[in-house]
Write a protein that holds these residues in place. Sequence first.
Motif, short mmCIF file in Angstrom:
data_model
loop_
_atom_site.label_atom_id
_atom_site.label_comp_id
_atom_site.label_asym_id
_atom_site.label_seq_id
_atom_site.Cartn_x
_atom_site.Cartn_y
_atom_site.Cartn_z
N VAL A 107 -23.71 51.53 69.49
CA VAL A 107 -24.04 52.78 68.80
C VAL A 107 -22.91 53.59 68.24
N VAL A 108 -22.85 54.02 67.19
CA VAL A 108 -21.86 54.81 66.62
C VAL A 108 -22.27 55.97 65.86
N LYS A 109 -21.72 57.28 66.17
CA LYS A 109 -22.05 58.39 65.49
C LYS A 109 -22.10 58.12 63.97
N ALA A 110 -22.71 58.50 63.13
CA ALA A 110 -22.72 58.15 61.85
C ALA A 110 -21.74 59.27 61.26
N ALA A 111 -21.26 60.43 61.66
CA ALA A 111 -20.31 60.96 61.22
C ALA A 111 -18.90 60.39 61.46
N GLU A 112 -18.90 59.38 62.45
CA GLU A 112 -17.70 58.81 62.92
C GLU A 112 -17.19 57.59 61.80
N ILE A 113 -18.06 56.96 61.15
CA ILE A 113 -18.19 55.91 60.23
C ILE A 113 -17.39 56.11 58.89
N THR A 114 -16.19 55.52 58.61
CA THR A 114 -15.72 55.74 57.27
C THR A 114 -15.82 54.43 56.50
N ALA A 115 -16.41 54.33 55.36
CA ALA A 115 -16.96 53.14 54.52
C ALA A 115 -16.25 53.43 53.05
N SER A 116 -15.98 52.19 52.43
CA SER A 116 -15.76 52.07 51.16
C SER A 116 -17.08 52.46 50.26
N SER A 117 -16.86 52.70 49.29
CA SER A 117 -18.04 53.09 48.09
C SER A 117 -18.34 51.67 47.28
N PRO A 118 -19.61 51.15 47.09
CA PRO A 118 -19.67 50.13 46.31
C PRO A 118 -18.98 50.32 44.80
N ASP A 119 -19.04 51.48 44.23
CA ASP A 119 -18.23 51.75 42.95
C ASP A 119 -16.76 51.46 42.93
N GLU A 120 -16.13 51.39 44.26
CA GLU A 120 -14.52 50.96 44.36
C GLU A 120 -14.56 49.63 44.63
N LYS A 121 -15.52 48.66 44.50
CA LYS A 121 -15.61 47.38 44.71
C LYS A 121 -14.25 46.57 44.30
N ASP A 122 -14.01 46.79 42.76
CA ASP A 122 -12.85 45.99 42.26
C ASP A 122 -11.56 46.35 42.63
N PRO A 123 -11.36 47.68 42.76
CA PRO A 123 -9.88 47.88 43.14
C PRO A 123 -9.75 47.82 44.58
N MET A 124 -10.84 47.87 45.46
CA MET A 124 -10.55 47.65 46.79
C MET A 124 -10.32 46.28 47.34
N PHE A 125 -11.06 45.41 46.66
CA PHE A 125 -11.09 43.95 47.10
C PHE A 125 -10.35 42.98 46.05
N ALA A 126 -9.84 43.63 44.94
CA ALA A 126 -9.20 42.72 43.91
C ALA A 126 -7.98 41.96 44.58
N PRO A 127 -7.01 42.60 45.49
CA PRO A 127 -5.99 41.95 45.99
C PRO A 127 -6.23 40.71 46.88
N SER A 128 -7.37 40.44 47.26
CA SER A 128 -7.65 39.16 48.01
C SER A 128 -8.09 38.04 47.16
N GLY A 129 -8.37 38.40 45.71
CA GLY A 129 -8.84 37.40 44.72
C GLY A 129 -7.65 36.45 44.52
N ASP A 130 -6.26 36.74 44.36
CA ASP A 130 -5.53 35.86 44.11
C ASP A 130 -4.84 35.26 45.45
N LYS A 131 -5.47 35.33 46.56
CA LYS A 131 -5.10 34.44 47.73
C LYS A 131 -6.25 33.37 48.19
N VAL A 132 -6.12 32.00 47.12
CA VAL A 132 -7.14 31.24 47.26
C VAL A 132 -7.20 30.55 48.59
#
Length: 122
Positions: A81-106
């Motif tokens: 159980v985790v307090k919802a106020a304590e969760i930090t999450a990325s936004s789906p709108d930030e998907k490209d800049p957030m996960f782009a660095p892993s694309g070049d590590k095949v």
Amino acid sequence: MSTDVTAEGGHGAVPTGPAVPVEAKPALTRRDWPLYECFVRGKRGLNHVHVGSLHAPDDEMALHAARDLYTRRNEGVSIWVVKAAEITASSPDEKDPMFAPSGDKVYRHPTFYDIPGDVPHI
């Protein structure tokens, strides 16, 4: 300041004179309790899965309430159980800049070998 008291009715010393000033406190309701997100692991070796949310006054009560709500048929071996106020999450709108660095590590992707069909959880 002297206050008259009586012990009638077996209730001990009860003031009979002017009212004793008492500071009014707002009553806590369930809506004021923090929101918790609940995760259950169904079998050993599997991941915890989000099963729902609940309100509870503290962490221990949240854990017991999650057990009662989400593992009624003995389907869980572990609960988070985790307090919802304590969760930090990325936004789906930030998907490209957030996960782009892993694309070049095949080399991080299992594309160079075949996974046998009888291998679970990969």
